[in-house]
Scaffold this motif. Structure first.
Motif, PDB file in Angstrom:
ATOM      1  N   LYS A  81       0.813  -1.052   0.035  1.00 43.75           N
ATOM      2  CA  LYS A  81      -0.248  -0.067   0.115  1.00 43.75           C
ATOM      3  C   LYS A  81       0.845   1.046  -0.094  1.00 43.75           C
ATOM      4  CE  LYS A  81      -0.759   0.987   4.798  1.00 43.75           C
ATOM      5  NZ  LYS A  81      -1.899   1.101   5.899  1.00 43.75           N
ATOM      6  N   CYS A  82       0.329   2.222  -0.448  1.00 43.28           N
ATOM      7  CA  CYS A  82       0.979   3.741  -0.329  1.00 43.28           C
ATOM      8  C   CYS A  82       0.532   4.633   0.826  1.00 43.28           C
ATOM      9  CB  CYS A  82       1.062   4.404  -1.891  1.00 43.28           C
ATOM     10  SG  CYS A  82       1.723   5.861  -1.849  1.00 43.28           S
ATOM     11  N   ASP A 135      -5.187   7.690  -0.858  1.00 43.87           N
ATOM     12  CA  ASP A 135      -6.429   7.435  -0.205  1.00 43.87           C
ATOM     13  C   ASP A 135      -6.784   5.793   0.114  1.00 43.87           C
ATOM     14  OD1 ASP A 135      -9.538   6.979   0.071  1.00 43.87           O
ATOM     15  OD2 ASP A 135      -9.413   8.958   0.252  1.00 43.87           O
ATOM     16  N   ASN A 136      -7.110   5.595   1.306  1.00 42.90           N
ATOM     17  CA  ASN A 136      -7.391   4.170   1.466  1.00 42.90           C
ATOM     18  C   ASN A 136      -8.299   3.467   0.643  1.00 42.90           C
ATOM     19  OD1 ASN A 136      -5.731   3.756   3.782  1.00 42.90           O
ATOM     20  ND2 ASN A 136      -7.000   4.771   5.119  1.00 42.90           N
ATOM     21  N   LYS A 137      -9.177   4.075  -0.087  1.00 36.60           N
ATOM     22  CA  LYS A 137      -9.673   3.222  -1.054  1.00 36.60           C
ATOM     23  C   LYS A 137      -9.038   2.899  -2.148  1.00 36.60           C
ATOM     24  CE  LYS A 137     -14.174   2.931   0.051  1.00 36.60           C
ATOM     25  NZ  LYS A 137     -15.290   3.934  -0.576  1.00 36.60           N
ATOM     26  N   ILE A 138      -7.989   3.742  -2.472  1.00 33.73           N
ATOM     27  CA  ILE A 138      -7.010   3.263  -3.497  1.00 33.73           C
ATOM     28  C   ILE A 138      -6.179   2.000  -3.167  1.00 33.73           C
ATOM     29  CG2 ILE A 138      -5.071   4.020  -4.724  1.00 33.73           C
ATOM     30  CD1 ILE A 138      -6.353   6.799  -5.315  1.00 33.73           C
ATOM     31  N   ASN A 139      -6.020   2.173  -1.865  1.00 35.75           N
ATOM     32  CA  ASN A 139      -5.269   1.071  -1.351  1.00 35.75           C
ATOM     33  C   ASN A 139      -5.762  -0.409  -1.453  1.00 35.75           C
ATOM     34  OD1 ASN A 139      -2.448   2.312  -0.745  1.00 35.75           O
ATOM     35  ND2 ASN A 139      -3.445   3.233   0.924  1.00 35.75           N
ATOM     36  N   ILE A 140      -7.153  -0.245  -1.184  1.00 36.75           N
ATOM     37  CA  ILE A 140      -7.978  -1.314  -1.273  1.00 36.75           C
ATOM     38  C   ILE A 140      -7.882  -1.981  -2.824  1.00 36.75           C
ATOM     39  CG2 ILE A 140     -10.324  -2.362  -1.272  1.00 36.75           C
ATOM     40  CD1 ILE A 140     -11.033  -0.367   1.236  1.00 36.75           C
ATOM     41  N   VAL A 141      -8.128  -1.226  -3.802  1.00 38.35           N
ATOM     42  CA  VAL A 141      -7.931  -1.551  -5.086  1.00 38.35           C
ATOM     43  C   VAL A 141      -6.391  -2.126  -5.486  1.00 38.35           C
ATOM     44  CG1 VAL A 141      -7.883  -0.862  -7.582  1.00 38.35           C
ATOM     45  CG2 VAL A 141      -9.606   0.087  -5.837  1.00 38.35           C
ATOM     46  N   ILE A 142      -5.451  -1.274  -4.903  1.00 39.43           N
ATOM     47  CA  ILE A 142      -4.086  -1.907  -5.012  1.00 39.43           C
ATOM     48  C   ILE A 142      -3.976  -3.435  -4.510  1.00 39.43           C
ATOM     49  CG2 ILE A 142      -1.588  -1.831  -3.968  1.00 39.43           C
ATOM     50  CD1 ILE A 142      -2.049   1.205  -4.250  1.00 39.43           C
ATOM     51  N   GLU A 144      -8.710  -9.417 -20.416  1.00 43.89           N
ATOM     52  CA  GLU A 144      -9.669  -8.300 -20.121  1.00 43.89           C
ATOM     53  C   GLU A 144     -10.770  -8.845 -19.218  1.00 43.89           C
ATOM     54  OE1 GLU A 144     -12.581  -6.173 -23.041  1.00 43.89           O
ATOM     55  OE2 GLU A 144     -10.638  -5.684 -23.640  1.00 43.89           O
ATOM     56  N   LYS A 145     -11.485  -9.857 -19.572  1.00 46.36           N
ATOM     57  CA  LYS A 145     -12.686 -10.395 -18.999  1.00 46.36           C
ATOM     58  C   LYS A 145     -12.412 -10.712 -17.664  1.00 46.36           C
ATOM     59  CE  LYS A 145     -16.192 -14.004 -19.268  1.00 46.36           C
ATOM     60  NZ  LYS A 145     -16.727 -14.951 -20.069  1.00 46.36           N
ATOM     61  N   GLN A 146     -11.352 -11.606 -17.468  1.00 49.18           N
ATOM     62  CA  GLN A 146     -10.882 -11.950 -16.119  1.00 49.18           C
ATOM     63  C   GLN A 146     -10.550 -10.809 -15.187  1.00 49.18           C
ATOM     64  OE1 GLN A 146      -9.666 -12.932 -19.028  1.00 49.18           O
ATOM     65  NE2 GLN A 146      -8.932 -15.226 -18.752  1.00 49.18           N
ATOM     66  N   PHE A 147      -9.968  -9.806 -15.764  1.00 50.46           N
ATOM     67  CA  PHE A 147      -9.605  -8.734 -15.093  1.00 50.46           C
ATOM     68  C   PHE A 147     -10.769  -7.974 -14.504  1.00 50.46           C
ATOM     69  CE2 PHE A 147      -8.151  -4.227 -14.320  1.00 50.46           C
ATOM     70  CZ  PHE A 147      -7.450  -4.403 -13.312  1.00 50.46           C
ATOM     71  N   ILE A 148     -11.782  -7.512 -15.474  1.00 51.68           N
ATOM     72  CA  ILE A 148     -13.134  -6.890 -15.118  1.00 51.68           C
ATOM     73  C   ILE A 148     -13.821  -7.586 -13.848  1.00 51.68           C
ATOM     74  CG2 ILE A 148     -15.154  -6.368 -15.976  1.00 51.68           C
ATOM     75  CD1 ILE A 148     -13.887  -5.591 -18.806  1.00 51.68           C
ATOM     76  N   GLU A 149     -13.890  -9.095 -14.173  1.00 53.20           N
ATOM     77  CA  GLU A 149     -14.631  -9.792 -13.063  1.00 53.20           C
ATOM     78  C   GLU A 149     -14.001  -9.660 -11.758  1.00 53.20           C
ATOM     79  OE1 GLU A 149     -14.775 -13.701 -14.976  1.00 53.20           O
ATOM     80  OE2 GLU A 149     -16.423 -13.125 -16.166  1.00 53.20           O
ATOM     81  N   HIS A 150     -12.729  -9.940 -11.717  1.00 53.15           N
ATOM     82  CA  HIS A 150     -11.959  -9.779 -10.309  1.00 53.15           C
ATOM     83  C   HIS A 150     -12.268  -8.358  -9.881  1.00 53.15           C
ATOM     84  CE1 HIS A 150      -9.112 -10.708  -7.625  1.00 53.15           C
ATOM     85  NE2 HIS A 150      -8.339  -9.566  -7.792  1.00 53.15           N
ATOM     86  N   ILE A 151     -11.977  -7.374 -10.501  1.00 52.74           N
ATOM     87  CA  ILE A 151     -11.805  -5.993  -9.845  1.00 52.74           C
ATOM     88  C   ILE A 151     -12.964  -5.464  -9.433  1.00 52.74           C
ATOM     89  CG2 ILE A 151     -11.786  -4.428 -11.789  1.00 52.74           C
ATOM     90  CD1 ILE A 151      -8.950  -4.574  -9.518  1.00 52.74           C
ATOM     91  N   ILE A 152     -14.174  -5.738 -10.164  1.00 52.43           N
ATOM     92  CA  ILE A 152     -15.236  -5.112  -9.909  1.00 52.43           C
ATOM     93  C   ILE A 152     -15.974  -5.963  -8.749  1.00 52.43           C
ATOM     94  CG2 ILE A 152     -15.689  -3.930 -12.092  1.00 52.43           C
ATOM     95  CD1 ILE A 152     -17.871  -6.223 -12.708  1.00 52.43           C
ATOM     96  N   THR A 188     -18.200  -1.571  -5.608  1.00 50.94           N
ATOM     97  CA  THR A 188     -19.153  -0.968  -6.518  1.00 50.94           C
ATOM     98  C   THR A 188     -18.630   0.418  -6.813  1.00 50.94           C
ATOM     99  OG1 THR A 188     -20.210  -0.163  -4.273  1.00 50.94           O
ATOM    100  CG2 THR A 188     -21.295  -2.174  -5.303  1.00 50.94           C
ATOM    101  N   GLU A 189     -17.658   0.758  -6.130  1.00 52.19           N
ATOM    102  CA  GLU A 189     -17.035   2.266  -6.487  1.00 52.19           C
ATOM    103  C   GLU A 189     -16.378   2.367  -7.711  1.00 52.19           C
ATOM    104  OE1 GLU A 189     -16.211   0.160  -3.731  1.00 52.19           O
ATOM    105  OE2 GLU A 189     -16.351   1.214  -1.865  1.00 52.19           O
ATOM    106  N   ILE A 190     -16.194   1.229  -8.444  1.00 54.34           N
ATOM    107  CA  ILE A 190     -15.468   1.167  -9.605  1.00 54.34           C
ATOM    108  C   ILE A 190     -16.456   1.370 -10.870  1.00 54.34           C
ATOM    109  CG2 ILE A 190     -13.893  -0.161 -11.351  1.00 54.34           C
ATOM    110  CD1 ILE A 190     -12.626  -1.502  -8.649  1.00 54.34           C
TER     111      ILE A 190
END
Length: 372
Positions: free
Chosen positions: A155-156, A160-167, A208-216, A220-222
């Protein structure tokens, strides 16, 4: 010519800080910059570089620590090239930066005895609404200072901690798919609207498909995902709100990276601009038009100039979104457009130039405009 050589060792005391925040000491009247040195540090240093008018060195050990020195909270500090002053108390950082502005105005601008108002302080950590990370296989982070070596982070401490969750979620993905082909990821976060946009760069990326499914999943913020400049999920932008103004941010458009400090910044612009429905304002390097639109609420007319086509498109969208009509956005280089406006009665000029600053042609035109 100094007799000081590389690898020589001296006992010194730090007397000041140079432009980047490193310490300054003198050896036989020869100036030496010390990596990470703070005023009051005393100890043994080793010379690492010698140039005609200055040298560089680093501490081997300390006899006395500066009163400004603190223990950096980030475990990557000193390796990661993202921060320079985490070892310095935040109030001391503000003093250093204030002095830096004053000295620059005096030594480069020729403005002696200038008086800089006190800095409006920010939060020291977890404030950034944007981050750009490099990826190499299962490693994710920032390049080491003056190096292409990637420092792997979890984490950085600036983000913002929301960004760190995405990281964390991106790390899960690259561990699951180590041959992922991703080179870079940019994350932007709209604090007020709680919306995020993620942009990936990777010429060999085929997941692409795998990334979208994993990241969202469970986030719900994305709202938007962009891969190699192509919108693959969502609308292509996120929404923001500032001083009752609604706006949109796309993957490539610039916005201030400190959400809470932006409020202070824009309030100061409105205070100094002091528009009262009679003045015409010129907003140079206007980006997506946020400053222009805020000024338009209290001014007669505002003209914004920006060279990035996507930003101008969003600026016009933002004007429509807020039903503001007394603003005009012009696409083009500032130095090419501003000479065409010399016959206008411009009262206020706002400049938010890129890092290189404004060119002489632009500055000469501003002098000719003679704004209030």
């Amino acid at each position: 010519m100094t007799g000081i050589k590389v690898d020589d060792i001296y006992n010194v005391i730090i007397l000041g800080q140079e432009n980047e925040g490193n310490g300054i000491c003198k050896i036989e009247d020869f100036v030496v910059f010390i990596d990470g040195g703070l005023i009051g540090d005393k100890g043994d240093i080793i010379i690492t570089e010698i140039h005609k008018n200055y040298g560089r060195g680093r501490f081997l050990n300390y006899d006395i620590y500066s009163k400004e020195r603190i223990s950096p909270p980030c475990p990557y500090y000193g390796e990661c090239g993202g921060c320079d002053l985490q070892h310095q108390d935040y109030q001391a950082q503000l003093t250093f930066k204030q002095n830096k502005v004053s000295q620059t105005l005096e030594h480069i601008g020729g403005l002696k005895n200038n008086k800089i108002k006190k800095i409006i302080s920010s939060e020291a950590y977890f404030y950034r609404n944007k981050v750009t990370l490099k990826i190499e296989g299962c490693k994710l982070g920032f390049h080491k200072n003056k190096s292409n070596t990637l420092i792997d982070i979890n984490k950085c401490f600036l983000c913002d901690n929301k960004i760190n969750i995405v990281i964390e979620k991106i790390r899960e993905f690259i561990i699951k798919f180590p041959n992922n082909g991703i080179n870079e990821v940019v994350i932007k976060y709209s604090l007020i609207k709680d919306e995020m946009i993620i942009s990936l760069i990777g010429s060999q990326f085929k997941l692409e498909k795998q990334f979208i499914e994993h990241i969202i999943s469970n986030m719900t913020e994305i709202k938007t995902i962009v891969i190699n400049n192509k919108i693959v999920y969502g609308s292509g932008f996120i929404n923001g709100e500032l001083l009752n103004l609604n706006y949109r941010i796309a993957s490539k458009t610039f916005f201030q990276v400190n959400s809470k400090q932006t409020l202070n910044l824009f309030n100061k612009i409105l205070e100094y601009g002091d528009l009262s429905n009679r003045e015409i304002a010129l907003d140079l390097y206007c980006g997506t038009g946020i400053i222009s639109l805020l000024l338009a609420k209290s001014g007669k007319q505002v003209i914004g100039i920006e060279v990035i086509e996507e930003a101008i498109s969003l600026a016009n969208e933002n004007a429509k979104l807020n039903k503001i009509q007394n603003v005009e956005f012009i696409l083009g280089k500032v130095e090419n457009i501003i000479p065409t406006l010399l016959k206008q009665n411009i009262d206020v000029v706002i400049l938010d130039p890129p890092r290189g600053g404004s060119d002489n042609k632009t500055l000469d035109c501003i002098i000719k405009l003679s704004p209030k």
